[in-house]
Design a protein around this motif. Structure first.
Motif, PDB file in Angstrom:
ATOM      1  N   GLU A 177     -13.163  -4.927 -10.207  1.00 19.13           N
ATOM      2  CA  GLU A 177     -14.457  -5.390  -9.696  1.00 19.13           C
ATOM      3  C   GLU A 177     -15.508  -5.189 -10.773  1.00 19.13           C
ATOM      4  OE1 GLU A 177     -15.892  -3.014  -6.398  1.00 19.13           O
ATOM      5  OE2 GLU A 177     -15.320  -1.144  -7.385  1.00 19.13           O
ATOM      6  N   GLY A 178     -16.730  -5.623 -10.476  1.00 21.66           N
ATOM      7  CA  GLY A 178     -17.827  -5.422 -11.412  1.00 21.66           C
ATOM      8  C   GLY A 178     -18.333  -3.983 -11.353  1.00 21.66           C
ATOM      9  N   SER A 179     -19.328  -3.662 -12.188  1.00 20.90           N
ATOM     10  CA  SER A 179     -19.881  -2.302 -12.162  1.00 20.90           C
ATOM     11  C   SER A 179     -20.655  -2.064 -10.869  1.00 20.90           C
ATOM     12  CB  SER A 179     -20.783  -2.067 -13.372  1.00 20.90           C
ATOM     13  OG  SER A 179     -21.988  -2.786 -13.245  1.00 20.90           O
ATOM     14  N   SER A 180     -21.238  -3.136 -10.314  1.00 19.10           N
ATOM     15  CA  SER A 180     -21.890  -3.016  -8.999  1.00 19.10           C
ATOM     16  C   SER A 180     -21.737  -4.328  -8.234  1.00 19.10           C
ATOM     17  CB  SER A 180     -23.364  -2.648  -9.161  1.00 19.10           C
ATOM     18  OG  SER A 180     -24.031  -3.631  -9.924  1.00 19.10           O
ATOM     19  N   SER A 181     -20.517  -4.876  -8.280  1.00 22.98           N
ATOM     20  CA  SER A 181     -20.280  -6.164  -7.619  1.00 22.98           C
ATOM     21  C   SER A 181     -18.780  -6.381  -7.448  1.00 22.98           C
ATOM     22  CB  SER A 181     -20.848  -7.301  -8.475  1.00 22.98           C
ATOM     23  OG  SER A 181     -20.189  -7.354  -9.728  1.00 22.98           O
ATOM     24  N   ILE A 204     -19.798  -5.879   1.399  1.00 21.72           N
ATOM     25  CA  ILE A 204     -20.243  -6.598   2.595  1.00 21.72           C
ATOM     26  C   ILE A 204     -20.449  -8.077   2.225  1.00 21.72           C
ATOM     27  CG2 ILE A 204     -22.002  -6.742   4.397  1.00 21.72           C
ATOM     28  CD1 ILE A 204     -20.388  -4.067   4.388  1.00 21.72           C
ATOM     29  N   THR A 205     -20.985  -8.331   1.037  1.00 21.10           N
ATOM     30  CA  THR A 205     -21.161  -9.716   0.587  1.00 21.10           C
ATOM     31  C   THR A 205     -19.798 -10.387   0.402  1.00 21.10           C
ATOM     32  OG1 THR A 205     -22.986  -8.781  -0.677  1.00 21.10           O
ATOM     33  CG2 THR A 205     -22.541 -11.118  -1.014  1.00 21.10           C
ATOM     34  N   ARG A 206     -18.790  -9.586  -0.016  1.00 18.86           N
ATOM     35  CA  ARG A 206     -17.423 -10.107  -0.155  1.00 18.86           C
ATOM     36  C   ARG A 206     -16.950 -10.678   1.175  1.00 18.86           C
ATOM     37  NH1 ARG A 206     -12.198  -8.521   0.778  1.00 18.86           N
ATOM     38  NH2 ARG A 206     -10.637  -8.819  -0.865  1.00 18.86           N
TER      39      ARG A 206
END
Ligand code: PLP
Length: 282
Positions: A177-181, A204-206
């Motif tokens: 994953e990303g550092s904050s995503s 949650i956006t996922r």
């Protein structure tokens, strides 16, 4: 600004943080970031559920019911009269003489929540952003939204130093994953993303994006992909509460697809847009 401090809304000057707070000394706590659109919280129930799940995983007791917390967050928004921004909320294990193990006497957790007014990253949502690969050096409980973010901090700093918006982390060859995503790749009309496990935060956006994919008829495969596969994707997306559905148009300076926001990405963004709370009367 008014701050939620435990169960009271107070002026920020009134908030006192203990130097022996375990959040401060050990990162012993958890947090959430919740988006406010047009004065209303987005997916608040999901964020609050995840907060309590994170608390459970570190045996931290939040001394309020989910309903009470939900109400306090609404009060915080109303008191601050904020229309667009986000709530940052954290809960630590509280103040206790420094020792690694949990306090042996009853100690109250410490909750703080405040609001930042921000506007949506509209230009980037249209033009896309640059990313780079960074080795994922974090611990093996990335499913906990813990205050221990040093691995994430170092990854993001490396990205920024390379003039990138986000770090795409990988364990060995596999993208996590990303550092904050969270990270997604789209290839030949199929969206791929790392399955929910201890190696990623269950965004949650996922979840919102997977719902959008279903609505627009884009098949989803929750399987991890490699760095080499990432570079061959037609489109790459990152997602988070604040970054929403963000196109990644290059990785390590190599263009993804045509090097511009892709068509599926745009369709997901349109489906996402329809879920955003709109202000009354609009
Ligand atoms: N992964 C990590 C490591 C994050 O820090 C975040 C959020 O900041 C996300 C994923 C996305 O989660 P959400 O969509 O719930 O904001």
């Amino acid at each position: 600004a008014k701050i939620l401090w435990n169960d009271q809304i107070v002026s920020e000057e009134e908030v006192k943080i203990g130097y022996e707070d375990r959040g401060y000394q050990f990162g012993d706590g958890i947090y959430e970031v919740i988006k406010i659109y047009n004065g209303d919280v987005f997916t608040a129930t999901e964020h609050i559920d995840r907060l309590y799940a994170s608390a459970d995983k570190i045996q931290l007791v939040i001394p309020y019911t989910k309903d009470v917390l939900h109400k306090m967050l609404h009060e915080l928004i109303e008191t601050n009269e904020v229309q667009n921004g986000h709530i940052y909320l954290q809960v630590t294990r509280g103040i206790s003489p420094r020792q690694h193990n949990f306090p042996t006497t009853a100690v109250d957790s410490v909750l703080t929540a405040y609001i930042k007014e921000t506007s949506r990253p509209l230009a980037q949502l249209e033009n896309g952003v640059k990313a780079c690969f960074v080795e994922d050096i974090r611990w093996l409980r990335c499913d906990i939204k813990s205050l221990n973010l040093l691995g994430n901090v170092l990854a993001k700093q490396e990205a920024i130093s390379k003039d990138c918006y986000e770090a795409i982390q990988h364990r060995g060859e596999v993208i996590t994953e990303g550092s904050s995503s969270n990270i997604y790749g789209i290839k030949d009309g199929v969206l791929y993303t790392h399955p929910v496990s201890n190696l990623i935060l269950n965004g949650i956006t996922r979840k919102v994006i997977l719902d959008c994919c279903e609505e627009i008829g884009l098949p989803v495969v929750e399987e991890a992909f490699t760095k080499a596969q990432a570079l061959e994707m037609d489109e790459i997306i990152m997602s988070s509460t604040n970054a929403e559905v963000m196109p990644i148009v290059s990785v390590d300076e190599k263009p993804i697809g045509n090097g511009i926001r892709g068509e599926w990405t745009q369709k997901i963004q349109q489906a996402f847009e329809l879920k955003i709370p709109s202000s009354i009367g609009v």
